[in-house]
Write a protein that holds these residues in place. Structure first.
Motif, PDB file in Angstrom:
ATOM      1  N   HIS A  21       0.866  -1.176   0.000  1.00  0.00           N
ATOM      2  CA  HIS A  21       0.000   0.000   0.000  1.00  0.00           C
ATOM      3  C   HIS A  21       0.905   1.230   0.000  1.00  0.00           C
ATOM      4  O   HIS A  21       2.025   1.173   0.522  1.00  0.00           O
ATOM      5  N   GLU A  22       0.419   2.343  -0.556  1.00  0.00           N
ATOM      6  CA  GLU A  22       1.250   3.553  -0.563  1.00  0.00           C
ATOM      7  C   GLU A  22       0.391   4.806  -0.479  1.00  0.00           C
ATOM      8  O   GLU A  22      -0.819   4.780  -0.753  1.00  0.00           O
ATOM      9  N   ARG A  50       6.839   9.711  -0.908  1.00  0.00           N
ATOM     10  CA  ARG A  50       5.923   8.571  -1.020  1.00  0.00           C
ATOM     11  C   ARG A  50       6.221   7.629   0.137  1.00  0.00           C
ATOM     12  O   ARG A  50       7.389   7.315   0.406  1.00  0.00           O
ATOM     13  N   ILE A  51       5.174   7.207   0.856  1.00  0.00           N
ATOM     14  CA  ILE A  51       5.313   6.247   1.958  1.00  0.00           C
ATOM     15  C   ILE A  51       4.752   4.912   1.468  1.00  0.00           C
ATOM     16  O   ILE A  51       3.569   4.819   1.135  1.00  0.00           O
ATOM     17  N   ARG A  52       5.606   3.893   1.384  1.00  0.00           N
ATOM     18  CA  ARG A  52       5.170   2.558   0.963  1.00  0.00           C
ATOM     19  C   ARG A  52       5.155   1.640   2.175  1.00  0.00           C
ATOM     20  O   ARG A  52       6.106   1.618   2.964  1.00  0.00           O
ATOM     21  N   LEU A  53       4.074   0.894   2.326  1.00  0.00           N
ATOM     22  CA  LEU A  53       3.926  -0.058   3.431  1.00  0.00           C
ATOM     23  C   LEU A  53       3.767  -1.454   2.837  1.00  0.00           C
ATOM     24  O   LEU A  53       2.785  -1.735   2.148  1.00  0.00           O
ATOM     25  N   LEU A  54       4.767  -2.300   3.064  1.00  0.00           N
ATOM     26  CA  LEU A  54       4.770  -3.675   2.536  1.00  0.00           C
ATOM     27  C   LEU A  54       4.405  -4.657   3.643  1.00  0.00           C
ATOM     28  O   LEU A  54       4.799  -4.462   4.800  1.00  0.00           O
ATOM     29  N   HIS A  55       3.662  -5.704   3.285  1.00  0.00           N
ATOM     30  CA  HIS A  55       3.368  -6.805   4.214  1.00  0.00           C
ATOM     31  C   HIS A  55       3.608  -8.139   3.527  1.00  0.00           C
ATOM     32  O   HIS A  55       3.313  -8.283   2.332  1.00  0.00           O
ATOM     33  N   ASP A  56       4.128  -9.094   4.282  1.00  0.00           N
ATOM     34  CA  ASP A  56       4.121 -10.489   3.835  1.00  0.00           C
ATOM     35  C   ASP A  56       3.574 -11.333   4.980  1.00  0.00           C
ATOM     36  O   ASP A  56       3.868 -11.064   6.146  1.00  0.00           O
ATOM     37  N   ALA A  71      11.177  13.462   3.133  1.00  0.00           N
ATOM     38  CA  ALA A  71      11.325  12.019   3.346  1.00  0.00           C
ATOM     39  C   ALA A  71      12.107  11.713   4.623  1.00  0.00           C
ATOM     40  O   ALA A  71      11.737  10.814   5.387  1.00  0.00           O
ATOM     41  N   GLU A  72      13.203  12.463   4.863  1.00  0.00           N
ATOM     42  CA  GLU A  72      14.026  12.203   6.056  1.00  0.00           C
ATOM     43  C   GLU A  72      13.239  12.459   7.344  1.00  0.00           C
ATOM     44  O   GLU A  72      13.400  11.750   8.332  1.00  0.00           O
ATOM     45  N   THR A  73      12.365  13.468   7.317  1.00  0.00           N
ATOM     46  CA  THR A  73      11.539  13.768   8.493  1.00  0.00           C
ATOM     47  C   THR A  73      10.572  12.624   8.767  1.00  0.00           C
ATOM     48  O   THR A  73      10.403  12.194   9.916  1.00  0.00           O
ATOM     49  N   VAL A  74       9.933  12.120   7.712  1.00  0.00           N
ATOM     50  CA  VAL A  74       8.965  11.023   7.871  1.00  0.00           C
ATOM     51  C   VAL A  74       9.680   9.768   8.354  1.00  0.00           C
ATOM     52  O   VAL A  74       9.212   9.076   9.265  1.00  0.00           O
ATOM     53  N   TYR A  75      10.849   9.461   7.758  1.00  0.00           N
ATOM     54  CA  TYR A  75      11.624   8.297   8.203  1.00  0.00           C
ATOM     55  C   TYR A  75      11.934   8.410   9.699  1.00  0.00           C
ATOM     56  O   TYR A  75      11.748   7.461  10.459  1.00  0.00           O
ATOM     57  N   ARG A  76      12.401   9.593  10.111  1.00  0.00           N
ATOM     58  CA  ARG A  76      12.788   9.783  11.521  1.00  0.00           C
ATOM     59  C   ARG A  76      11.591   9.621  12.456  1.00  0.00           C
ATOM     60  O   ARG A  76      11.695   9.011  13.526  1.00  0.00           O
ATOM     61  N   LEU A  77      10.433  10.161  12.044  1.00  0.00           N
ATOM     62  CA  LEU A  77       9.232  10.043  12.882  1.00  0.00           C
ATOM     63  C   LEU A  77       8.836   8.581  13.095  1.00  0.00           C
ATOM     64  O   LEU A  77       8.370   8.207  14.170  1.00  0.00           O
ATOM     65  N   ILE A  86      10.398   4.868   2.570  1.00  0.00           N
ATOM     66  CA  ILE A  86      10.080   6.280   2.347  1.00  0.00           C
ATOM     67  C   ILE A  86      10.890   6.763   1.144  1.00  0.00           C
ATOM     68  O   ILE A  86      12.124   6.681   1.148  1.00  0.00           O
ATOM     69  N   GLU A  87      10.209   7.266   0.113  1.00  0.00           N
ATOM     70  CA  GLU A  87      10.881   7.694  -1.124  1.00  0.00           C
ATOM     71  C   GLU A  87      10.667   9.194  -1.332  1.00  0.00           C
ATOM     72  O   GLU A  87       9.523   9.648  -1.408  1.00  0.00           O
ATOM     73  N   PRO A  88      11.762   9.984  -1.435  1.00  0.00           N
ATOM     74  CA  PRO A  88      11.595  11.420  -1.679  1.00  0.00           C
ATOM     75  C   PRO A  88      11.031  11.680  -3.078  1.00  0.00           C
ATOM     76  O   PRO A  88      11.472  11.067  -4.052  1.00  0.00           O
ATOM     77  N   LEU A  89      10.038  12.564  -3.156  1.00  0.00           N
ATOM     78  CA  LEU A  89       9.491  13.001  -4.453  1.00  0.00           C
ATOM     79  C   LEU A  89       9.975  14.413  -4.778  1.00  0.00           C
ATOM     80  O   LEU A  89      10.127  14.775  -5.929  1.00  0.00           O
TER      81      LEU A  89
END
Length: 311
Positions: free
Chosen positions: A8-9, A106-112, A16-22, A97-100
């Motif tokens: 999901h994204e 872009r925040i990507r959430l992967l599940h397996d 991006a760095e701020t979101v990663y840190r949070l 987290i991918e900088p645009l």
């Protein structure tokens, strides 16, 4: 063995760095994930860690442990549940987290995951739960990381401490036994405390302000005998959009240092209504700090008298 992989994204207006840190710094989680009450590190290496999470699920407080691997270079965090609950046999995933641009990502959430005994009905149930939870979690995350980034200057922390010639256990007990606060603390009008799971409390309280007005608050509390009680307030006064904190009890050569820490985000929309048209953010900050410190210091003072009388 059927292993399902889904993604999901969502995009967010924050670097991006701020979101990663949070997301990486778990102390932020009560700010950015509304269900999260408190997170503690159980083990912590340079990039691998084990965390315990206390959060509400359908309004009920729960807790579980998870392992995470942090990669700040690629802005990726992998996670894996230690013990999964049927029908889930195993569950893991990643945040990427991918900088645009400089201020969007872009925040990507992967599940397996896989189901117990590869049961098709169980797998369908997990599919639906992961899809629903991921969508709502990403939407809430976007709202809250954008808000946390925009409101960084509206968020502040402070602490009040007192030295007590008594035992940490007696001071801890006084704060832990909040069901007795209406009898023990003049500023508390009434209390409702429940603890269905040991160490996980729901505390509703009617508190008297200096002007005589009474306001109701609700908090979830996580207790660590006899050194810490962490909490998140979920019914908030008008001037706050966030209020978390913790009580700590540290033994010293002469007794114990008891502290009350608060982290607050101001609700600017209500400043004029509560404090008047000319009031500023600085006025609101001073008002909130004074109100919370007054109650904390009063509670610590009564805890001190209680513990010292029991020596």
């Amino acid at each position: 063995m059927t292993i399902r992989e889904v993604e999901h994204e969502i995009t967010a207006k924050a670097p991006a760095e701020t979101v990663y840190r949070l997301i990486a710094e778990v102390e932020n989680w009560p700010r950015i994930f509304p269900p999260t009450i408190h997170v503690e590190h159980v083990e912590r290496g340079e990039r691998d860690e084990r965390i315990r999470i206390w959060a509400t699920a359908n309004g009920e407080p729960k807790n579980w442990a998870s392992r995470r691997t942090l990669d700040p270079d690629t802005l990726r965090i992998d996670f894996r549940q230690e013990v999964s609950t049927p029908p889930v046999a195993a569950m893991g995933g990643a945040w990427i987290i991918e900088p645009l641009s400089a201020d969007e990502c872009r925040i990507r959430l992967l599940h397996d995951y896989r189901a117990v005994d590869d049961d098709p009905a169980g797998l369908a149930w997990i599919d639906e739960a992961v899809d629903r939870n991921s969508r709502s979690e990403l939407a809430a995350l976007r709202t809250n990381v954008e808000r946390a980034h925009a409101e960084a200057e509206l968020t502040f922390s402070f602490e009040d401490s007192v030295e007590i010639a008594g035992s940490a256990k007696d001071v801890y007990d006084f704060i832990n036994e909040a069901d007795l606060w209406a009898e023990r603390l003049p500023h508390v009008a009434s209390v409702r405390l429940t603890e269905d799971t040991p160490g996980l409390q729901t505390l509703e309280m009617d508190t008297r302000a200096r002007d005589g007005s009474v306001h109701t608050t609700k908090s979830y509390r996580v207790t660590f005998p006899h050194h810490k009680i962490a909490y998140k307030q979920v019914t908030l006064p008008a001037l706050m959009t966030l209020h978390t904190g913790y009580w700590t009890f540290t033994e010293t050569d002469t007794g114990v240092t008891a502290s009350s820490q608060h982290t607050v985000t101001l609700n600017t929309a209500n400043i004029a209504r509560v404090l008047g048209e000319d009031a500023t953010v600085a006025d609101a900050r001073a008002y909130v700090r004074d109100a919370l410190s007054t109650n904390s210091r009063a509670t610590l003072g009564h805890a001190k008298a209680h513990a010292e009388a029991r020596r």
